[in-house]
Enzyme design. Sequence first.
Site, PDB file in Angstrom:
ATOM      1  N   CYS A 198       0.794  -1.232   0.000  1.00 59.18           N
ATOM      2  CA  CYS A 198       0.000   0.000   0.000  1.00 59.18           C
ATOM      3  C   CYS A 198       0.828   1.285   0.000  1.00 59.18           C
ATOM      4  CB  CYS A 198      -0.951   0.012   1.199  1.00 59.18           C
ATOM      5  SG  CYS A 198      -1.622  -1.575   1.661  1.00 59.18           S
TER       6      CYS A 198
ATOM      7  N   ARG B  17       6.324 -11.261   5.632  1.00 59.02           N
ATOM      8  CA  ARG B  17       5.751 -11.102   6.967  1.00 59.02           C
ATOM      9  C   ARG B  17       6.310 -12.163   7.901  1.00 59.02           C
ATOM     10  NH1 ARG B  17      -0.593 -10.043   5.197  1.00 59.02           N
ATOM     11  NH2 ARG B  17      -0.134  -8.277   3.807  1.00 59.02           N
TER      12      ARG B  17
ATOM     13  N   GLN C 284       1.238 -10.934  -3.585  1.00 61.37           N
ATOM     14  CA  GLN C 284      -0.160 -10.512  -3.608  1.00 61.37           C
ATOM     15  C   GLN C 284      -0.565 -10.005  -4.994  1.00 61.37           C
ATOM     16  OE1 GLN C 284       0.078  -7.595  -0.341  1.00 61.37           O
ATOM     17  NE2 GLN C 284      -1.360  -8.888   0.763  1.00 61.37           N
TER      18      GLN C 284
ATOM     19  N   ASP D 167      -2.209  -7.366  -5.843  1.00 59.60           N
ATOM     20  CA  ASP D 167      -2.612  -6.167  -5.127  1.00 59.60           C
ATOM     21  C   ASP D 167      -3.068  -5.067  -6.075  1.00 59.60           C
ATOM     22  OD1 ASP D 167      -3.042  -5.127  -2.666  1.00 59.60           O
ATOM     23  OD2 ASP D 167      -0.942  -4.989  -2.086  1.00 59.60           O
TER      24      ASP D 167
ATOM     25  N   HIS E 229      -4.874  -0.840  -5.817  1.00 58.93           N
ATOM     26  CA  HIS E 229      -5.417   0.251  -5.026  1.00 58.93           C
ATOM     27  C   HIS E 229      -6.081   1.255  -5.955  1.00 58.93           C
ATOM     28  CE1 HIS E 229      -2.403  -1.479  -2.277  1.00 58.93           C
ATOM     29  NE2 HIS E 229      -3.299  -1.173  -1.366  1.00 58.93           N
TER      30      HIS E 229
ATOM     31  N   LYS F 171     -15.765  -3.003   4.535  1.00 53.25           N
ATOM     32  CA  LYS F 171     -15.160  -3.879   3.539  1.00 53.25           C
ATOM     33  C   LYS F 171     -16.136  -4.958   3.088  1.00 53.25           C
ATOM     34  CE  LYS F 171     -13.105  -7.128   6.873  1.00 53.25           C
ATOM     35  NZ  LYS F 171     -11.923  -7.934   7.212  1.00 53.25           N
TER      36      LYS F 171
ATOM     37  N   HIS G 250      -8.515  -0.649  -1.100  1.00 52.86           N
ATOM     38  CA  HIS G 250      -7.598  -1.781  -1.222  1.00 52.86           C
ATOM     39  C   HIS G 250      -8.380  -2.931  -1.856  1.00 52.86           C
ATOM     40  CE1 HIS G 250      -4.839  -0.061   1.934  1.00 52.86           C
ATOM     41  NE2 HIS G 250      -5.968   0.499   2.303  1.00 52.86           N
TER      42      HIS G 250
END
Length: 634
Positions: free
Chosen positions: A331, A360, A378, A380, A382, A462, A508
């Site tokens: 992000c 992580r 990911q 991902d 945005h 969400k 997200h």
Amino acid sequence: MMIFIKNEEVEVEVGKTLGEVFCKLKYDNSLIGAIVDGNLKDLFYVVQKGEKVDPVFKDSDKGLGLIRHTAAHVLAEAVQSVYPETKVTIGPVIDDGFYYDFYSKKNFTEDDLVLFEKKMIEIINKKIPITKKVISKDDALNHFNSMGESFKEELINDLPNNVEISLYYQDEWSDLCKGPHAPNTSYIKSFKLLSVAGSYWRGDENRESLQRIYGTAFFSNKDLKKHLTLLEEAKKRDHRKLGKELNLFSITDEIGPGLILWHPNGAIIRRIIEDYWRKEHDESGYSLIFTPHIAKADLWETSGHTEFYSENMFSQMDIDSNKYQTKPMNCPFHIMIYKSELRSYKDLPVKFAEIGTVYRYERSGVLHGLFRARGFTQDDAHIFCTLDQIEEEVEKVINLTTKFLNTFGFKDYEIFVSTKPAKYVGSDSEWDQATKALKNSLVNKSLDFSIDEGGGAFYGPKIDLKIKDVLGRSWQCSTVQVDFNLPKRFDLNYISRNNDRLQPVMIHRAIFGSFERFFGILIEHYGGAFPFWLAPVQVKILTVSDEQFDYCDLLSETFKKSKIRVEFDKRNEKLGLKIREAAISKVPYVITIGKAEVENKTVSVRKYGGDQLGELKVSDFVGILNSEKMEGLL
């Protein structure tokens, strides 16, 4: 005082328990608990004025939860009966059953599970009433200290002084627990202890090693047998087992726990998924980007990860007198690209998408193949937009998500909308508008969804989408998360129509969650027998003898020209062995070539699963393969 039972007003005496209330109303023993203002309670709960109460019966999903929680306590009593020196820790209900963690010098075996089951049956058959006793913190500490239950003492010491502390009893045996439980042990009708595994106290590998016993319980032997059959099938489909057998991926001590090596076969599937992902995102108006794997520690301070997520981040490293950390999320990088230039309302929405690898720190006890790793990639994205654009953009995300999932064979899913929690950032009007937009995006698609009241993150509502695999298991994959927090932290803005600087909303979005986890789900969903378009090897060529090699080399080239993934097995092994091994590797088509096929310019075709297509002309077989390709991505 008045309470509401099934939305009807009922007058009850102050201080009465649910059990006493329902007994007076002449409910029978099929009633096992109640939902009180949205929370599951057992019959020991003392009702309060104005509460909304809905009965829970023993043959319901909620009732099964109470039964399984009680089964965990019965297990703990059984273990301590067989091995009195054992110390108990915690024993919660989980999705398909329960577990209990024990501290014991005795290493529990499969034979011990049989002993524990026998003792549990004795306890269950006694129909022992479950009783609850509320005590003070000091009395609770004295109680467990006298029994040498140091783990319980630690839990009690960590509790706030004003919290209610309760013990649940089965005759003389007791456990620290806030409940809820079944009324007595006889409600446990069908149960099974499944396995024993290692764990750590409080999930900390630096603390005491524990032994975790998993079990399950159901209403009937029929339900239990069905579940055990499902577990056996799940074992056969375990992605860690199939990953090794099909040469898809590996995790080695030399590289490190939780770090995935994608082998050529697995990498082929990943490339197919990635190519499709990029194509669809290009066509959906996303700008594809790439970002680094590390960043200065200051970035994570600004984003809030250092404050709220540090336990899941790897240690900092020194580079040129600055502190850096590997990224746990993408992000902030996408935010910095957004900030790299002045944005106008005419530019919005701005949509960035990345196949980005993150790192992580997951504790070793929770690592689980592709499903829980320390390094993963990911899918991902945005979206930076105005509040008014949320509904339209989320609807586009839902369209893209359902298209992806349907393509990969997932047509059954559950959808949840999580709403404003007790603590949140942003205004109530922003939350209301964003939540309404999320709901409308699903209504517009005629998609059913459930509301998770108060389940949203502090920074926005969400949508979560859980797919169901061929065994009916649910997997959390796709998520769409509105964020009012990071745009504020990073001081994001755009120039409005009136030339004001306004803050955009950030959405997200992930469809797969991670490529690793989604790949693991695919492996188990298909049992390793991937559909033709996704299979790493689509055709395997086997020969009766070396005399057919030249013909098979020509066949290989023919298939490759049609972009069919082919493998020619030239090993000096018997044909029967090669056929068996090809079946184990789950190749969609196996062709065998002998003298007759060479003379006739044909192929003998066997489809995975045992179907014999017989002898076909090469052109006809290529036509069949090309038609199958059209059913997938290619």
